[in-house]
Design a protein around this motif. Sequence first.
Motif: not given
Length: 224
Positions: A73-88
């Motif tokens: 639910p919390e939006r920060e988890y979507a931001y974490a997914a985007m950070s992971l995609l950016a990293k990889m």
Amino acid sequence: MLHPWVIAVQSQFQTAANPNAAQAMSAYMKSHFPYLGISSPHRTELLKPILQKENLPSHSELPQICNQLWSLPEREYAYAAMSLLAKMQKQLTPNDIEWICSLITQRSWWDSVDSIAGGILSTIVVKNPDCLWEKFGPHVESDNYWLNRTAIIVQLRCKHQTDTTFLETAILPHMHSKEFFIRKAIGWSLRQYARINPQWVIDFVNQHDKQLSGLSKREALKHL
């Protein structure tokens, strides 16, 4: 069952939750999503250890991890997914575009769409320009305006590689749109390309002066 990488993110984020900040952050996003209340700089610090090379998941695990993070639910988890995609992102290929685009259509808002389309997907297009029409051409006529926006801004990082025929094709069907995010995207994509070829943008705006919205024109010509 949640992937261990997702559990690691949860562990980091839950201990840093700030309910007071969460209310303000949710309000800023028009209450579309609940938040944990973790600021962007703090989130970056929390993710730093699990984004170290030795802790990164395999490329094949990315769809599962990102979809699980996106569903929390919390939006920060979507931001974490985007950070992971950016990293990889160096490992991402045109074969990843379909599942990454599926994130755009889930719990959609400008923060996720712009980061994915204008950043992650645009980087894939820079490295693989031949995929542009095949992968993003269908989004031009989609009934989902976030996919329309994706097609319009997916070349933001292309610079001299920008396919102006595709850019024009992505913009023309939506010049009469009343949707703010489409009008803004048109102006944004044109303004970005104006850094490379200002005369092309000036000519395009002049040619379609009566069809383009005032917002699109102002954004397109902002720095000219």
